[in-house]
Each structure stands twice: as structure tokens, then as C-alpha cells.
Design a protein around this motif. Structure first.
Motif, PDB file in Angstrom:
ATOM      1  N   VAL A 111       1.349  -8.525 -14.688  1.00  0.00           N
ATOM      2  CA  VAL A 111       0.321  -9.212 -15.465  1.00  0.00           C
ATOM      3  C   VAL A 111      -0.729  -9.785 -14.511  1.00  0.00           C
ATOM      4  N   LEU A 112      -1.975  -9.435 -14.766  1.00  0.00           N
ATOM      5  CA  LEU A 112      -3.089  -9.910 -13.940  1.00  0.00           C
ATOM      6  C   LEU A 112      -3.899 -10.937 -14.721  1.00  0.00           C
ATOM      7  N   PHE A 113      -4.155 -12.094 -14.099  1.00  0.00           N
ATOM      8  CA  PHE A 113      -4.994 -13.141 -14.684  1.00  0.00           C
ATOM      9  C   PHE A 113      -6.335 -13.152 -13.964  1.00  0.00           C
ATOM     10  N   ILE A 114      -7.427 -13.135 -14.740  1.00  0.00           N
ATOM     11  CA  ILE A 114      -8.771 -13.145 -14.161  1.00  0.00           C
ATOM     12  C   ILE A 114      -9.656 -14.109 -14.931  1.00  0.00           C
ATOM     13  N   GLU A 115     -10.819 -14.434 -14.340  1.00  0.00           N
ATOM     14  CA  GLU A 115     -11.804 -15.288 -15.012  1.00  0.00           C
ATOM     15  C   GLU A 115     -12.959 -14.467 -15.568  1.00  0.00           C
ATOM     16  N   GLU A 116     -13.130 -13.248 -15.063  1.00  0.00           N
ATOM     17  CA  GLU A 116     -14.237 -12.408 -15.487  1.00  0.00           C
ATOM     18  C   GLU A 116     -13.888 -11.642 -16.761  1.00  0.00           C
ATOM     19  N   ASP A 117     -14.910 -11.250 -17.513  1.00  0.00           N
ATOM     20  CA  ASP A 117     -14.715 -10.522 -18.771  1.00  0.00           C
ATOM     21  C   ASP A 117     -14.698  -9.026 -18.483  1.00  0.00           C
ATOM     22  N   LEU A 118     -13.567  -8.549 -17.950  1.00  0.00           N
ATOM     23  CA  LEU A 118     -13.432  -7.137 -17.583  1.00  0.00           C
ATOM     24  C   LEU A 118     -12.227  -6.538 -18.289  1.00  0.00           C
ATOM     25  N   GLU A 119     -12.365  -5.291 -18.730  1.00  0.00           N
ATOM     26  CA  GLU A 119     -11.266  -4.597 -19.386  1.00  0.00           C
ATOM     27  C   GLU A 119     -10.279  -4.085 -18.349  1.00  0.00           C
ATOM     28  N   LYS A 120      -9.051  -3.831 -18.807  1.00  0.00           N
ATOM     29  CA  LYS A 120      -8.016  -3.341 -17.905  1.00  0.00           C
ATOM     30  C   LYS A 120      -8.417  -2.017 -17.260  1.00  0.00           C
ATOM     31  N   GLU A 121      -9.043  -1.150 -18.040  1.00  0.00           N
ATOM     32  CA  GLU A 121      -9.455   0.157 -17.514  1.00  0.00           C
ATOM     33  C   GLU A 121     -10.461   0.010 -16.382  1.00  0.00           C
ATOM     34  N   THR A 122     -11.365  -0.947 -16.532  1.00  0.00           N
ATOM     35  CA  THR A 122     -12.377  -1.184 -15.506  1.00  0.00           C
ATOM     36  C   THR A 122     -11.714  -1.640 -14.209  1.00  0.00           C
ATOM     37  N   ILE A 123     -10.729  -2.506 -14.338  1.00  0.00           N
ATOM     38  CA  ILE A 123     -10.028  -3.016 -13.160  1.00  0.00           C
ATOM     39  C   ILE A 123      -9.231  -1.903 -12.478  1.00  0.00           C
ATOM     40  N   ILE A 124      -8.563  -1.088 -13.271  1.00  0.00           N
ATOM     41  CA  ILE A 124      -7.788   0.018 -12.695  1.00  0.00           C
ATOM     42  C   ILE A 124      -8.706   0.988 -11.952  1.00  0.00           C
ATOM     43  N   ASN A 125      -9.866   1.283 -12.546  1.00  0.00           N
ATOM     44  CA  ASN A 125     -10.831   2.150 -11.861  1.00  0.00           C
ATOM     45  C   ASN A 125     -11.306   1.518 -10.560  1.00  0.00           C
ATOM     46  N   GLY A 126     -11.381   0.191 -10.538  1.00  0.00           N
ATOM     47  CA  GLY A 126     -11.871  -0.509  -9.357  1.00  0.00           C
ATOM     48  C   GLY A 126     -10.873  -0.562  -8.216  1.00  0.00           C
ATOM     49  N   ILE A 127      -9.584  -0.434  -8.536  1.00  0.00           N
ATOM     50  CA  ILE A 127      -8.567  -0.555  -7.479  1.00  0.00           C
ATOM     51  C   ILE A 127      -7.804   0.744  -7.230  1.00  0.00           C
ATOM     52  N   LYS A 128      -8.130   1.796  -7.962  1.00  0.00           N
ATOM     53  CA  LYS A 128      -7.322   3.018  -7.857  1.00  0.00           C
ATOM     54  C   LYS A 128      -7.361   3.661  -6.479  1.00  0.00           C
ATOM     55  N   ASN A 129      -8.394   3.346  -5.701  1.00  0.00           N
ATOM     56  CA  ASN A 129      -8.466   3.870  -4.337  1.00  0.00           C
ATOM     57  C   ASN A 129      -7.841   2.930  -3.307  1.00  0.00           C
ATOM     58  N   LEU A 130      -7.302   1.834  -3.792  1.00  0.00           N
ATOM     59  CA  LEU A 130      -6.746   0.828  -2.879  1.00  0.00           C
ATOM     60  C   LEU A 130      -5.239   0.680  -2.997  1.00  0.00           C
ATOM     61  N   VAL A 131      -4.698   0.913  -4.190  1.00  0.00           N
ATOM     62  CA  VAL A 131      -3.253   0.772  -4.395  1.00  0.00           C
ATOM     63  C   VAL A 131      -2.745   1.950  -5.221  1.00  0.00           C
ATOM     64  N   PRO A 132      -1.463   2.304  -5.092  1.00  0.00           N
ATOM     65  CA  PRO A 132      -0.892   3.400  -5.890  1.00  0.00           C
ATOM     66  C   PRO A 132      -0.792   3.024  -7.362  1.00  0.00           C
ATOM     67  N   ASP A 133      -0.650   4.027  -8.203  1.00  0.00           N
ATOM     68  CA  ASP A 133      -0.693   3.777  -9.652  1.00  0.00           C
ATOM     69  C   ASP A 133       0.445   2.887 -10.130  1.00  0.00           C
ATOM     70  N   TYR A 134       1.576   2.878  -9.435  1.00  0.00           N
ATOM     71  CA  TYR A 134       2.669   2.012  -9.895  1.00  0.00           C
ATOM     72  C   TYR A 134       2.391   0.531  -9.640  1.00  0.00           C
ATOM     73  N   MET A 135       1.272   0.245  -8.975  1.00  0.00           N
ATOM     74  CA  MET A 135       0.883  -1.148  -8.755  1.00  0.00           C
ATOM     75  C   MET A 135      -0.245  -1.587  -9.693  1.00  0.00           C
ATOM     76  N   TYR A 136      -0.649  -0.736 -10.598  1.00  0.00           N
ATOM     77  CA  TYR A 136      -1.699  -1.122 -11.546  1.00  0.00           C
ATOM     78  C   TYR A 136      -1.156  -2.195 -12.490  1.00  0.00           C
ATOM     79  N   PRO A 137      -1.970  -3.181 -12.844  1.00  0.00           N
ATOM     80  CA  PRO A 137      -1.508  -4.180 -13.821  1.00  0.00           C
ATOM     81  C   PRO A 137      -1.287  -3.553 -15.183  1.00  0.00           C
ATOM     82  N   GLY A 138      -0.166  -3.935 -15.796  1.00  0.00           N
ATOM     83  CA  GLY A 138       0.114  -3.423 -17.134  1.00  0.00           C
ATOM     84  C   GLY A 138      -0.566  -4.236 -18.216  1.00  0.00           C
ATOM     85  N   LYS A 139      -0.989  -5.441 -17.854  1.00  0.00           N
ATOM     86  CA  LYS A 139      -1.662  -6.320 -18.808  1.00  0.00           C
ATOM     87  C   LYS A 139      -2.647  -7.187 -18.053  1.00  0.00           C
TER      88      LYS A 139
END
Length: 503
Positions: free
Chosen positions: A451-479
Motif C-alpha cells: 500500500v502506497l500513501f501519497i499527497e498528490e492526486d495521481l492514479e495507481k497506473e500513473t505511478i506504476i508507469n513512473g517507477i516501472k524502469n526503477l523496480v521490478p513488477d513484484y514491487m509495484y504498489p497494489g493500492k
């Protein structure tokens, strides 16, 4: 040979008796006045609680100069101090007092009713009366002659994992060792003007207070409300000509996030920026470095149990926004052991727990031998004689430069989808995204979900696209949970316990 931190005060008072040592909004005090008033407070303690020696005395006052005078007065009396946040719930105060069993509480008329609500009712000393007391020179001198550098200077209470605060004990020798290193490392002299952010019940304040006293410098206590108004904060730094700060990263992030540098130029005054207490994202540090390229930046690391900090990294090269900032190398007279699960030294870039040995170590938790035995252990690499080390619970590794990289708390390590994952690594990746300021990751054990907590109004998909080159997919936030503001604890760090209610 230096035995007590009082030597710092008295040496500087003899050199600069009229110079301002501490300043706040409506009050300031010189070195000479500080020494005299502290001796009066110490004398009042001696007279009020006769025979009390090497015992805890609580300071229950709003943050300000009177707290610092009380600290020095308590030391003159041969005792040690514990500052308590006056805004803390009475139930939590009582938990601290139950552990501490103090001989006395120093307070004022404004907070006397709160003191009376606590379970403590031994000696209560009103600061204003104590500050006017007659100085008992002979008795103060007798106490001074009995002091050793292993006497306790203070007990600071940190939050415990079980909800019961832990009292960290620190000796004079540890603060002297730390202060001497910092003043030498960062060339702190009487020309320094500190801008204090840390509460006095938080160990980061130790650097501000004692480096000021040793060097004969000046420290301004910055009004707390300015840390929510970055432009006014920078104007304050500029007007007071503050040239050195030691803040938690969240305070620095607030300035860079709200683009205050565009409105106020402090490049002619600020020279040293030190920070400690939590991870400093390079994305935010790079904004500081862009606007203030001439400033010395240093990342200090360490828990309360080792006298504030045990490693240091002076920023000496460029970093990409998504790179982690090193916590550096051991401070002088400090030993760092990075141990794997077999209690052996790690090899290469193997991950291990950071453990510390040296003069910096706390003697343990006050009135809590069980917790002390858990955290302070015999060095497993030394079978020949007694040598304590402190297990920090922090996971680190060495980089190619031989510098330590902080990864996560040991208890922030999770096993998800068959993989060992450090939540700190996900936080570092998310923090590097454009438009992202603060974030925090927790693991929902019940639902096996990151679970990822943020202050910005960003969708989960946007965040995953932003980090997909930095961490493997099993580290993507599920919520992803969006909050107006991440909760902070009393020390200015993200309050992970408070966030658990959203899981």
C-alpha cells in the motif's frame, strides 16, 4: 580532561560573556547570563530536593530559552534531565513518568495545572522562582568535583513498537565525543549562527545546543509556525543571518516543494545544511543544490541510542533524482559493523543490519533491562572480552565507493510473492517521480498487498508507469491511498503507526 558539558558553557562564557548564546522571538540570553541563571536553577534544585544526586528531573515547559537554562541548571545540580512535550496527552506523559520516577518537575504557572493532572506529585519547581534563587557556590563546587564523564546527561523518550515509550540514556562523554567530532568536521566556530528546528525532546537538537555552547556560537530558536510557511521561513533565515542549519529532511522538502527559493535569496548567508532523521530524496536535495550550489550539504544518520548520529556523508558529487543518497562512513571514534543473518560481516553489496560500537553508545533504556538486553548485545565477532554493540534494526549495504546506503528498517522488510522486498526501495523510486513530494509504503499482511500513501492526486497506473524502469513488477504498489497530508509524529517524521488505520 573534559568531564562535563558544563565546561563548554563556562569556557565560552569566559570568552564571550556579553555575546548572545540563545535567542527566541521575544527573548535572548548572553553566555554570562546563561551561566549565572543556570547556577541559580541548580542551587534551587539542591535546596528544594536536598540530597538528590544523579536522578532524573523533568523539564515541562514550552520550547524556548527557559528549557535550555533548565537543562544546564539540572546538570549543575548533579542530576540529569528529561524534556517532555507539553502538548503530549496526559496518558502518555504518565507512561513516561511511570518509567522515569523523577525526583522533580520544572514547569511554570501556565503548565502547573497539567503537572497536577499527572500521576507524579513529588517536588515541583517553578522556573521563574528557581531562576531568581541564591547561588550556592560551595555546594555547586562540591557536586562538580564528584562528577564523572559516565554520569547521565539526559534521558530522551522515543516511541516504542508496543506503544510504551522507551527512555534512552546518554552520558556526558558521549555528547562530548559527538560534539567534538561535529565541530571539527564542519569547522564550527564562534562565527556560526544556528537556526534550530528540532524540538528539545528530539535528539537532533543535541547538535544545535552543544555545538553552539562549545564554539561560542549563537543559536536562534525558529518559531514553529514558520515551518508551514516556507517563504517566511527563508526570510527569517535571511534576516537573522543564519549560516548553518540541522533539520529533518521533511523541513527541507517543504521549502523545495513549495518553490520558496524563487521568492527569497539566502545565498549570501547560508553556508552549511546538515540533515538527519529520515531519508532525504535526491530529487528534493537537487533543488536545494540548484539554488544554493555553494552550500556544504551533509547527510547524517543515527538513532537516539548512539547520541544522534554515527555516520556522515558530505555530498561531493552529482546524483540523479532516483538515486539513493548515501549515509556515508563512520564518524570518528565510532565503529560500524554490518552483520548478515548469521551475525557475520557482509561481503560485497550484501544486505545486512547496521550495528554500532564506541563511546557514542547509550548505557541502555532507563528502567527497562529487558529492552536493553534485546538491543544492546555482546559483539558477536569478539569472544575474548566484554564489548557492547547496538543493533539499530536498519538494513544497509555498501556501494561501489565503500559508502553505506540505507535501505529500510529491518521490520520494513517484507516477503511478497516469494520475494524479499525493502519498502524503502519502493519509496525511493516513487519519490523520484515528477511532481511527487512525500510518500510512504506499508504492507497489508491480511490482503498481501503493498500500500502506497501519497499527497498528490495521481492514479495507481500513473505511478506504476513512473517507477516501472526503477523496480521490478513484484514491487509495484497494489493500492494507492491519497491523503491531503501524510501524518507526522512529534519528531517530524512520517507517522507510520497512524497510517496503519487506513489499511
Amino acid at each position: 580532561m573534559q568531564i562535563s558539558i558544563l565546561d563548554y558553557l563556562e569556557n565560552s562564557a569566559s570568552r564571550f560573556p556579553e555575546k548572545i548564546v540563545f535567542s527566541e522571538e521575544k527573548k535572548q540570553i548572553s553566555y554570562g547570563q546563561l551561566e549565572k541563571t543556570a547556577k541559580a536553577v541548580g542551587s534551587s534544585i539542591i535546596k528544594t530536593a536536598q540530597g538528590v544526586y544523579k536522578r532524573p528531573i523533568v523539564v515541562f515547559l514550552d520550547k524556548g530559552i527557559d528549557v535550555l537554562i533548565s537543562f544546564m541548571g539540572i546538570v549543575y545540580s548533579g542530576n540529569f534531565y528529561t524534556p517532555i512535550d507539553v502538548h503530549m496527552p496526559v496518558s502518555r506523559i504518565n507512561k513516561i513518568l511511570e518509567t522515569l520516577q523523577p525526583e522533580m518537575m520544572i514547569t511554570d504557572e501556565e503548565h502547573l495545572h497539567l503537572v497536577k493532572e499527572t500521576a507524579f506529585a513529588k517536588h515541583v519547581l517553578l522556573f521563574q522562582e528557581a531562576a531568581q534563587a541564591e547561588i550556592l557556590t560551595e555546594q555547586l563546587e562540591n557536586i562538580r568535583e564528584r562528577m564523572t564523564d559516565t554520569d547521565l546527561l539526559y534521558v530522551l523518550f522515543t516511541s516504542g513498537s508496543t506503544g510504551t515509550p522507551k527512555g534512552v540514556t546518554i552520558c556526558h562523554k558521549s555528547v562530548i565525543d559527538y560534539t567534538d567530532y561535529i565541530t571539527d568536521k564542519f569547522d564550527i566556530t564562534e562565527k556560526e549562527i544556528f537556526g534550530n528546528q528540532a524540538p528539545f525532546y528530539f535528539d537532533n537538537s543535541i547538535l544545535d545546543i552543544y555545538c553552539t555552547l562549545k564554539a561560542g556560537a549563537t543559536m536562534h530558536i525558529i518559531p514553529k509556525e514558520l515551518f508551514g510557511q516556507p517563504v517566511l521561513l527563508l526570510e527569517y533565515l535571511k534576516n537573522q543571518r543564519i549560516n548553518i542549519i540541522f533539520w529533518v529532511p521533511s523541513a527541507l522538502i517543504m521549502v523545495s516543494k513549495l518553490k520558496a527559493f524563487r521568492n527569497v535569496d539566502i545565498s549570501e548567508t547560508l553556508r552549511k545544511v546538515l540533515f538527519c532523521g529520515e531519508v532525504m530524496p535526491n530529487k528534493q536535495l537537487n533543488i536545494w543544490r540548484k539554488y544554493l550550489p555553494h552550500v556544504l550539504y551533509a547527510n547524517l544518520y543515527g538513532p537516539t541510542e548512539i547520541t544522534d548520529a554515527c555516520t556522515c556523508y558530505v555530498v561531493d558529487r552529482k546524483f540523479e533524482d532516483n538515486e539513493p543518497l548515501p549515509i556515508g562512513t563512520p564518524m570518528g571514534n565510532t565503529g560500524i559493523l554490518v552483520l548478515n543473518e548469521g551475525d557475520e560481516l557482509v561481503k560485497g553489496d550484501e544486505i545486512g543490519e547496521l550495528c554500532v560500537r564506541g563511546t557514542c553508545l547509550s548505557p541502555g533504556y532507563y528502567n527497562n533491562p529487558e529492552k536493553t538486553r534485546e538491543a544492546f548485545i555482546q559483539n558477536p565477532l569478539n569472544k575474548a572480552y566484554l564489548e557492547w554493540i547496538y543493533r539499530t534494526g536498519d538494513l544497509v549495504r555498501y556501494n561501489e565507493y565503500g559508502e553505506l546506503i540505507y535501505l529500510s528498517r529491518k521490520d520494513f522488510q517484507i516477503k511478497h510473492m516469494g520475494h524479499r522486498i525493502e519498502l524503502g526501495e519502493i519509496e525511493n523510486a516513487v519519490s523520484s517521480m515528477e511532481g511527487m513530494s512525500s510518500c510512504c509504503c506499508l504492507y497489508d499482511e491480511k490482503r498481501s498487498k503493498i500500500v502506497l500513501f501519497i499527497e498528490e492526486d495521481l492514479e495507481k497506473e500513473t505511478i506504476i508507469n513512473g517507477i516501472k524502469n526503477l523496480v521490478p513488477d513484484y514491487m509495484y504498489p497494489g493500492k494507492v491511498i491519497k491523503l491531503d497530508k501524510l501524518p507526522m509524529n512529534a519528531n517530524g517524521k512520517t507517522d507510520r503507526v497512524a497510517l496503519k488505520q487506513y489499511l
